[in-house]
Design a protein around this motif. Structure first.
Motif, short mmCIF file in Angstrom:
data_model
loop_
_atom_site.label_atom_id
_atom_site.label_comp_id
_atom_site.label_asym_id
_atom_site.label_seq_id
_atom_site.Cartn_x
_atom_site.Cartn_y
_atom_site.Cartn_z
N GLY A 205 -17.14 -3.36 30.59
CA GLY A 205 -18.29 -3.89 29.85
C GLY A 205 -18.50 -5.38 30.08
O GLY A 205 -19.12 -6.07 29.26
N LEU A 206 -18.01 -5.89 31.21
CA LEU A 206 -18.17 -7.32 31.48
C LEU A 206 -19.47 -7.62 32.22
O LEU A 206 -20.06 -8.67 32.06
CB LEU A 206 -16.98 -7.86 32.29
N ALA A 207 -19.88 -6.69 33.09
CA ALA A 207 -21.10 -6.92 33.88
C ALA A 207 -21.81 -5.59 34.09
O ALA A 207 -21.14 -4.56 34.23
CB ALA A 207 -20.74 -7.54 35.23
N PRO A 208 -23.13 -5.60 34.11
CA PRO A 208 -23.84 -4.33 34.32
C PRO A 208 -23.59 -3.80 35.73
O PRO A 208 -23.35 -4.59 36.65
CB PRO A 208 -25.32 -4.71 34.13
N MET A 209 -23.62 -2.49 35.86
CA MET A 209 -23.41 -1.89 37.20
C MET A 209 -24.51 -0.89 37.47
O MET A 209 -24.87 -0.12 36.59
CB MET A 209 -22.08 -1.12 37.23
N GLU A 210 -24.98 -0.91 38.70
CA GLU A 210 -25.92 0.14 39.10
C GLU A 210 -25.15 1.12 39.96
O GLU A 210 -24.59 0.73 40.98
CB GLU A 210 -27.05 -0.47 39.92
N LEU A 211 -25.12 2.38 39.56
CA LEU A 211 -24.33 3.36 40.31
C LEU A 211 -25.18 3.98 41.42
O LEU A 211 -26.35 4.28 41.23
CB LEU A 211 -23.81 4.45 39.38
N VAL A 212 -24.55 4.13 42.58
CA VAL A 212 -25.22 4.79 43.71
C VAL A 212 -25.00 6.29 43.56
O VAL A 212 -23.85 6.76 43.56
CB VAL A 212 -24.65 4.28 45.06
N ALA A 213 -26.08 7.02 43.41
CA ALA A 213 -25.97 8.47 43.16
C ALA A 213 -25.24 9.16 44.31
O ALA A 213 -25.46 8.85 45.48
CB ALA A 213 -27.36 9.06 42.99
N GLY A 214 -24.36 10.07 43.94
CA GLY A 214 -23.62 10.83 44.94
C GLY A 214 -22.41 10.12 45.50
O GLY A 214 -21.56 10.73 46.14
N ARG A 215 -22.30 8.81 45.28
CA ARG A 215 -21.15 8.06 45.81
C ARG A 215 -20.30 7.45 44.68
O ARG A 215 -19.09 7.52 44.70
CB ARG A 215 -21.66 6.94 46.72
N ASP A 216 -20.98 6.88 43.71
CA ASP A 216 -20.27 6.14 42.66
C ASP A 216 -19.98 7.02 41.44
O ASP A 216 -20.84 7.78 41.00
CB ASP A 216 -21.10 4.94 42.21
N HIS A 217 -18.78 6.85 40.91
CA HIS A 217 -18.39 7.60 39.71
C HIS A 217 -17.77 6.65 38.72
O HIS A 217 -16.99 5.76 39.11
CB HIS A 217 -17.30 8.64 40.04
N LEU A 218 -18.04 6.85 37.44
CA LEU A 218 -17.34 6.07 36.44
C LEU A 218 -15.94 6.66 36.26
O LEU A 218 -15.79 7.88 36.10
CB LEU A 218 -18.09 6.11 35.11
N ALA A 219 -14.93 5.82 36.28
CA ALA A 219 -13.55 6.30 36.15
C ALA A 219 -13.37 7.08 34.86
O ALA A 219 -12.72 8.12 34.83
CB ALA A 219 -12.59 5.11 36.19
N SER A 220 -13.99 6.58 33.78
CA SER A 220 -13.79 7.23 32.48
C SER A 220 -14.26 8.69 32.51
O SER A 220 -13.59 9.56 31.94
CB SER A 220 -14.52 6.44 31.38
N ALA A 221 -15.34 8.95 33.21
CA ALA A 221 -15.86 10.32 33.25
C ALA A 221 -14.91 11.22 34.04
O ALA A 221 -14.60 12.35 33.64
CB ALA A 221 -17.24 10.32 33.90
N LEU A 222 -14.41 10.72 35.16
CA LEU A 222 -13.49 11.53 35.98
C LEU A 222 -12.18 11.76 35.23
O LEU A 222 -11.61 12.85 35.26
CB LEU A 222 -13.21 10.82 37.31
N GLU A 223 -11.71 10.71 34.57
CA GLU A 223 -10.43 10.83 33.85
C GLU A 223 -10.54 11.85 32.72
O GLU A 223 -9.60 12.61 32.47
CB GLU A 223 -10.00 9.46 33.30
N ALA A 224 -11.68 11.85 32.04
CA ALA A 224 -11.85 12.79 30.92
C ALA A 224 -11.69 14.22 31.43
O ALA A 224 -11.13 15.08 30.75
CB ALA A 224 -13.22 12.60 30.29
#
Ligand code: PRX
Length: 642
Positions: A205-224
């Motif tokens: 939550g330090l800086a906004p991120m734009e995720l690239v669809a199909g490539r980028d994943h949030l760690a929290s979602a994968l870990e869950a």
């Protein structure tokens, strides 16, 4: 731990390691767990390549984490303190195991398997350590890139390592100034010919991120999704690579230092016992960064292999948990967590030396046994100041990314011998350290003769195996620079006194050391000369009282009028500094860029960097018989006031 011969003196211990390396290291190998014991301790059939513990299978993560679950599940394994985000969190060995297993399951789900590379570009947060251990767990090769590097440096490493997955974060932070990582990473991936198939992002939550669809994943979602997915340790050959860590050399292209698995585990476990004297259950506080070799070895692997607690610190040495200035933060953490061993760099101590000395006495440091310092020369006043201030011995230790653990140190876990200020000490067991004549290659056996510090093979466990996918570069760079023999050059000058104590006198090549960080001047030159307004540039390291060295650039502008136009020069200097910061990172930004009409060169066109460096440091530039145009050097001399 099984019985390891306990010699009476360090001299005997050292002799054993050199005369019978197989027996010596065979005994040290018992400090770690093996799935299959080694069949052959040492293989020197293909010098200068050395293979250790051949036929043995093991796993670094098993030895650092799982092995301790039976006896230390509830002991603190990792304490993550960030004065940047004001957070403090302890993970027990059981919790560490859970986190690492989950991180490993995430990687496996993304298709990462044994031998694949995973690039880690992260700030000093606990998840960076979990990521490294997760790679080790499944046999993936981690390539950690220092978070202070920017897109061009990062791109060259992505291109070389060809990672399947990159693990990163939204941002780092330094002195509470947020440095967004995601845009740097996106730009690096854009610049690189190789593209990773997935990017995993930790969001603080330090800086906004734009995720690239199909490539980028949030760690929290994968870990869950993988919280309870088992990810067993993969048993690796002792000689299989564990990681690649990039470091700078003479050319602009960084070298991927490749390390093995079994040899590294044994070397680190042995060093904790014999050199650092840090015992299971104790706490070690190493202030480096996981992006550097000290972080790999003594923040992550060695303390955990030992069953100790590692303190992982994000922040400046002069900042409190509330974000306000606090020059005693490190000492307060040592008191709070009862650290017994601290490990830092001289540059950090020189920063602290500017603080009120009373801060050194503010906390109860009775737990602390020794402070180790490494990474750059330790000057006597700094060494004395901190040793007397803290009331503990200070041990200077000399080594390199390439070696993974100390080459020269006092070896107090074996025998306490007096240290000498200015000297890291004696040759460490396993290393045949020699001082060789730069031109003839002859060994300088008389005391106090200056030469190149070299290491004769076979190299000990933990030493780099090769340059990643470039055996020829390994041989040609490191083993071919001394005439007439195949020895490893450290590219450092040194002397040895009559009692065997070494003194390190600086690099023989174009590597500089800024605030304990190793940088190649060629990379900085390439960045500057890539600017349309620059015809040519020379970058040298110049002595600095706090940072050890700073980079100083002398450039020939394409528009020669700039040389005599202070305002235009200032504008171009600012532009070049910004360019280096953006491309390589703030660390590499030169302290000054000066503009000249010509650079001193030899008649064959080689830049005389050493002569430039000497005049910048107000020293005699030495032999100038080969100089083409002496006025070029005289101009620089006048500029810097010698
Ligand atoms: O020039 C030497 C210097 O740092 C170089 C290695 O830097 P790096 O690969 O980043 O590894 C650092 C590991 C501690 C060396 O070639 N250096 C390192 N330690 C010392 C040192 N110079 C003098 N004294 C030291 N203790």
């Amino acid at each position: 731990m099984s019985a390891i011969p306990n010699p009476v003196s360090y001299t005997d211990f050292y002799r054993q390691s050199i005369e019978d390396p197989e027996a010596f290291w065979g005994a040290q190998a018992k400090l770690i767990d093996w799935h299959t014991p080694p069949q052959q301790i040492l293989d020197v059939s293909k010098p200068p390549f050395t293979r250790w513990f051949v036929g043995g299978t093991t796993n670094l993560c098993h030895n650092a984490v799982d092995r301790h679950l039976a006896t230390r599940a509830e002991q603190a394994a990792l304490i993550a303190v960030s004065t940047e985000t004001g957070s403090e969190k302890t993970y027990t060995y059981a919790q560490l195991h859970q986190q690492v297993q989950c991180a490993a399951a995430v990687l496996t789900a993304l298709g990462v398997t044994r031998g694949d590379r995973v690039l880690i570009y992260m700030p000093m947060m606990a998840q960076a350590v979990f990521a490294m251990l997760a790679c080790a767990r499944i046999g993936a090769i981690h390539c950690v890139v220092f978070g202070g590097f920017a897109s061009v440096s990062l791109a060259s490493r992505i291109e070389d390592a060809q990672p399947k997955v990159i693990i990163s974060a939204d941002a780092g932070s330094r002195g509470t100034r947020v440095i967004p990582y995601k845009p740097l990473l996106d730009e690096a991936i854009r610049l690189s010919a190789h593209k990773p198939s997935a990017v995993v992002l930790h969001d603080r939550g330090l800086a906004p991120m734009e995720l690239v669809a199909g490539r980028d994943h949030l760690a929290s979602a994968l870990e869950a999704r993988h919280r309870d997915t088992p990810a067993p340790c993969v048993w690796l050959e002792a000689t299989e690579p564990s990681y690649v860590l990039y470091t700078s050399g003479t050319t602009g292209k960084p070298k991927g230092v490749q390390r093995d698995t079994g040899g590294y585990a044994v070397a680190l476990a042995a060093s904790m016992k014999h050199i650092y004297d840090c015992r299971p259950g104790e706490t070690m506080f190493t202030t480096s960064d996981i992006g550097w070799v000290v972080g790999h070895s003594y923040i992550v692997y060695a303390p955990l292999l030992t069953g100790a607690t590692t303190l992982v610190y994000e922040g400046l040495p002069t900042q409190g948990l509330d974000g306000k200035p606090n020059g005693a933060i490190w000492w307060s953490l040592i008191e709070k967590y009862k650290a017994t061993i601290a490990f830092s760099a001289p540059t950090a101590i020189r920063v602290l030396k500017k603080q009120d000395p009373a801060l050194l006495k503010k906390h109860d440091l009775s737990s602390l046994r020794t402070l180790f310092l490494a990474g750059e020369p330790l000057d006597e006043p700094t060494g004395r100041w901190i040793s007397e201030g803290l009331g503990v011995p200070v041990i200077d230790n000399y080594w390199q990314t390439e070696t993974g653990w100390p080459i020269i140190s006092m070896v107090n876990g074996v025998e306490r011998k007096p240290s000498k200020f200015g000297s890291p000490g004696l040759s460490v067991y396993g290393y045949k350290v020699k001082i060789l004549h730069e031109i003839t290659g002859e060994e300088l056996t008389e005391p106090n003769q200056k030469g190149v510090v070299a290491i004769e093979g076979p190299t000990p466990p933990g030493f780099m195996q090769t340059v990643w996918h470039d055996d020829a570069r390994f041989v040609n760079t490191y083993w071919s620079s001394i005439p007439g023999q195949q020895v490893y050059s450290t590219f450092d000058w040194g002397i040895r006194d009559a009692e065997g104590y070494f003194y390190i006198l600086g690099r023989t090549d174009d590597v500089i050391n800024v605030a304990g960080h190793r940088l190649g001047t060629r990379e900085i030159e390439e960045s500057i000369s890539g600017h349309a307004g620059v015809a040519e540039v020379a970058v040298v390291g110049v002595a600095d009282s706090v940072k050890g060295q700073v980079a100083m650039a002398f450039a020939i502008p394409k528009d020669s009028a700039i040389v005599n136009d202070p305002e235009a020069a200032k504008a171009l200097e600012a532009e070049l500094m910004r360019r280096v910061s953006e491309q390589l990172g703030a660390l590499a930004r030169p302290a000054q860029v000066r503009f000249v009409a010509a650079l001193p060169k030899t008649r064959s066109g080689k830049l005389l960097r050493r002569a430039i460096q000497a005049v910048c440091e107000h020293r005699d530039p030495g032999d100038l018989t080969t100089i083409e145009d002496p006025t070029a050097l005289q101009t620089i001399q006048q500029m810097v006031g010698t």
